[in-house]
Design a protein around this motif. Structure first.
Motif, PDB file in Angstrom:
ATOM      1  N   LEU A 139      -2.464  -3.852  -7.493  1.00  0.00           N
ATOM      2  CA  LEU A 139      -2.593  -2.404  -7.336  1.00  0.00           C
ATOM      3  C   LEU A 139      -1.250  -1.703  -7.500  1.00  0.00           C
ATOM      4  O   LEU A 139      -1.158  -0.636  -8.118  1.00  0.00           O
ATOM      5  N   LEU A 140      -0.191  -2.313  -6.948  1.00  0.00           N
ATOM      6  CA  LEU A 140       1.142  -1.720  -7.078  1.00  0.00           C
ATOM      7  C   LEU A 140       1.594  -1.712  -8.529  1.00  0.00           C
ATOM      8  O   LEU A 140       2.123  -0.715  -9.037  1.00  0.00           O
ATOM      9  N   TYR A 172       0.839  -1.199   0.000  1.00  0.00           N
ATOM     10  CA  TYR A 172       0.000   0.000   0.000  1.00  0.00           C
ATOM     11  C   TYR A 172       0.874   1.249   0.000  1.00  0.00           C
ATOM     12  O   TYR A 172       0.610   2.209  -0.728  1.00  0.00           O
ATOM     13  N   GLN A 206       2.504   1.676  -3.396  1.00  0.00           N
ATOM     14  CA  GLN A 206       1.524   2.124  -4.393  1.00  0.00           C
ATOM     15  C   GLN A 206       1.301   3.628  -4.290  1.00  0.00           C
ATOM     16  O   GLN A 206       1.273   4.339  -5.305  1.00  0.00           O
ATOM     17  N   SER A 262       2.387   6.512  -7.082  1.00  0.00           N
ATOM     18  CA  SER A 262       1.402   7.465  -7.599  1.00  0.00           C
ATOM     19  C   SER A 262       1.904   8.899  -7.451  1.00  0.00           C
ATOM     20  O   SER A 262       1.670   9.743  -8.316  1.00  0.00           O
ATOM     21  N   ALA A 299      -0.124   0.908 -10.466  1.00  0.00           N
ATOM     22  CA  ALA A 299       0.475   2.217 -10.202  1.00  0.00           C
ATOM     23  C   ALA A 299       1.774   2.389 -10.990  1.00  0.00           C
ATOM     24  O   ALA A 299       2.063   3.481 -11.491  1.00  0.00           O
TER      25      ALA A 299
END
Length: 614
Positions: free
Chosen positions: A273-274, A235, A238, A242, A277
């Protein structure tokens, strides 16, 4: 599991129902059985059957046990049917903190009842006088953050301080998220700095808040601080990636990517998700090949993976490849395109000037996928039609939209009027729509209209536009370009002389201008309309000092031969600078990549990837 009774009416308090347990041992077994049934419950129908059975069979001289059963019922009901949960709650006598928390949590997680979370908290505290615990506040603060309820969140903050929860990590993490969501980064940072103890979540929430509020530099600094105390998780990474995307900080983004590959386990390095990104970061930093490499290497992709790649390809002008990815997404990925997918597809058609396909995909989105067009979809199609010369069709589309056009759409039309030379009357009509909308917050509209007048050599009207700007207190937004060299970002404004290497930069700029003059370059002075009306030399000088030219000169001064110059500009590239950058790429044998407000331009050997269509 199926119970025969569905009634929800309890037996009278003064009668003992014949099916109720008659001994403590039997009641304990019965109570355990009901809890077991609740754990197996898979539908509201079953839940209501259990509720009815509970009311019929649970002795009312065991209020504590009945309260426990009701709390469990409420918990399961709140997940599936919040209205039923409210009815259940109203039947509970003297609900305790856990039961209040259950209903507040349900509201906080609900799409339609978030506004009730703080009301319940207030009622719990002031009317029923039930004391909140450290689980209450995170639910309340989450709802306040979502609703941007500054007042409610601060009231909750005051109460938690009063009740002694100021050292609770879980509560403080929620406070940081609340303040960051409401744009109060100073308050979020204060809570973070004063925490006696932090968890990895504390760092994540603070970094994410900075990224979401555009404080990318601060987010990267905090990330480096974090590494001294905690191992970043997926998290964290990520959020920081961003942030690098927002800054155009390629070196930092590549360093974090290398860190992930070298130092993280497979769970983190393969995190969807990473990797999404990373794809987005490389696309936004102009490294499309690396974006493709990450995308192609992903073990698992979700809809956002495909959307990021499609949007990236579109912004770089690879329109046909973006459309091919739409087909692959369905055939290879087994995924159905969503609203964001079609923003990318229509954007690809727009950047490629593919009018027929743009119309077809817009209709397909509506008719085949039942996706209701949003303002972004209309904006793409309007811009596509207008820039391709179908200005009147674009105007008709704007008139038929079910929502009010925003200033972006009107500016697209005005820009197209300027480039298509459709005539002053239509340009003035569109400009009037914008000025009458009272949504003008920058100088862009005035600059575009002044260019229309300048193209027609109506310099008196250009002067009137400048006077109107002065009367309204509107100042021309300064062009700003940045490029990164050895991990350090250098920023240049139009006519900038503040850089410590200004003398060397202007020496290179003179070399550029000399070579441009030698090949017969003639400045397009209509691109500098707000400079003194009739002084042509001043207009030419103003063009030569546009921010991207200073950035390119600095790149030529410091980058080794063969290394692309990557420039990030806050405004749309003007026609004159676009022509000049093409010539520089040829005269100095250098690749120049410029990301302006709308897309990427890759300049090589005297031509641009946009094929002069932007």
């Amino acid at each position: 599991m199926l119970l025969t009774s569905t009634t929800t009416t309890p037996p009278p308090n003064n009668h003992h129902h014949p099916t109720a347990p008659t001994t403590l041992h039997h009641y304990h077994n019965h109570h355990t059985h009901l809890l077991s049934l609740l754990k197996q419950c898979t539908s509201m129908t079953q839940l209501k059957q259990i509720h009815a059975h509970t009311l019929r069979t649970t002795p009312f001289h065991h209020p504590t046990n009945l309260l426990l059963l009701h709390s469990r019922l409420l918990h399961y009901a709140s997940v599936s049917d919040i209205r039923y949960a409210f009815r259940l709650f109203s039947a509970i006598q003297s609900p305790n903190t856990f039961i209040w928390n259950t209903l507040i949590r349900a509201c906080a997680h609900s799409h339609t009842h978030k506004d009730l979370a703080f009301s319940l908290f207030n009622h719990m505290l002031r009317v029923d006088q039930v004391t909140p615990d450290n689980h209450t506040f995170p639910f309340v603060l989450k709802a306040c953050a979502y609703l941007f309820d500054d007042f409610g969140g601060k009231q909750a903050h005051a109460q938690l301080l009063k009740l002694g929860f100021s050292s609770d990590v879980y509560v403080n993490n929620s406070l940081i998220h609340f303040y960051a969501s409401c744009g109060e980064l100073g308050s979020a940072q204060k809570v973070f700095d004063e925490m006696p103890e932090r968890s990895v979540v504390s760092w994540n929430v603070m970094i994410d808040g900075l990224v979401r509020s555009g404080e990318f530099d601060s987010a990267l600094r905090l990330f480096r601080r974090m590494q001294g105390e905690f191992e970043p998780d997926g998290y964290t990474l990520q959020s920081v990636v961003s942030g690098c995307a927002g800054l155009g900080a390629l070196s930092s983004g590549m360093w974090i990517h290398a860190y992930v590959l070298r130092g993280c386990d497979h769970k983190v390095s393969n995190d969807v998700l990473l990797n999404n990104a990373l794809v987005e970061m490389y696309c936004k930093c102009g490294m499309l090949d690396l974006a493709k490499q990450v995308f192609n290497g992903m073990i698992k992709r979700d809809i956002n993976s495909w959307n990021s790649m499609i949007l990236g390809l579109a912004s770089h002008g690879y329109s046909k490849l973006a459309l091919e990815h739409l087909d692959k997404m369905s055939k290879v990925g087994g995924l159905t395109p969503n609203s964001i997918t079609f923003v990318g597809i229509l954007s690809a058609c727009n950047h490629g000037g593919m009018v027929k396909l743009g119309r077809e995909y817009f209709n397909k989105m509506v008719n085949d996928y039942s996706i209701e067009p949003r303002l972004e979809h209309y904006g793409c199609l309007v811009d596509l039609l207008a820039r391709a010369g179908f200005v009147y069709e674009a105007m008709d589309l704007v008139s038929s939209m079910p929502m009010k056009p925003d200033i972006v759409i009107w500016r697209s039309l005005l820009d197209a009027c300027c480039k298509q030379n459709v005539g002053l009357e239509l340009s003035e009509e569109v400009a009037k729509k914008i000025l009458d909308s009272n949504e003008v917050t920058s100088s862009g509209v005035y600059v575009l209209l002044s260019r229309v007048y300048a193209s027609a050599a109506r310099w008196n009207d250009v002067g009137l536009i400048r006077q109107l700007m002065s009367n309204k207190g509107v100042k021309k937004e300064p062009g700003c370009s940045s490029l990164e060299i050895n991990g350090v970002s250098h920023e240049f404004f139009a006519g900038d002389t503040s850089h410590p290497e200004t003398e060397d930069i202007y020496r290179v700029l003179k070399l550029i201008n000399d070579r441009l003059d030698a090949v017969g370059y003639k400045p397009d002075i209509s691109q500098a309309p707000l400079v003194v009306d009739e002084d042509e030399n001043q207009k030419k000088d103003a063009l030569r000092l546009h921010s991207e030219r200073l950035a390119i000169a600095y790149g030529l001064l410091h980058l080794e031969h063969g290394v692309p110059i990557r420039v990030f500009k806050n405004l749309r590239v003007c026609n004159d600078c676009h022509e000049v950058t093409k010539l520089i790429s040829m005269l100095f044998n250098v690749e120049i990549i410029v990301r302006d407000r709308t897309r990427f331009h890759h300049f090589r050997d005297g031509s641009c990837s946009c094929n002069d269509y932007w």
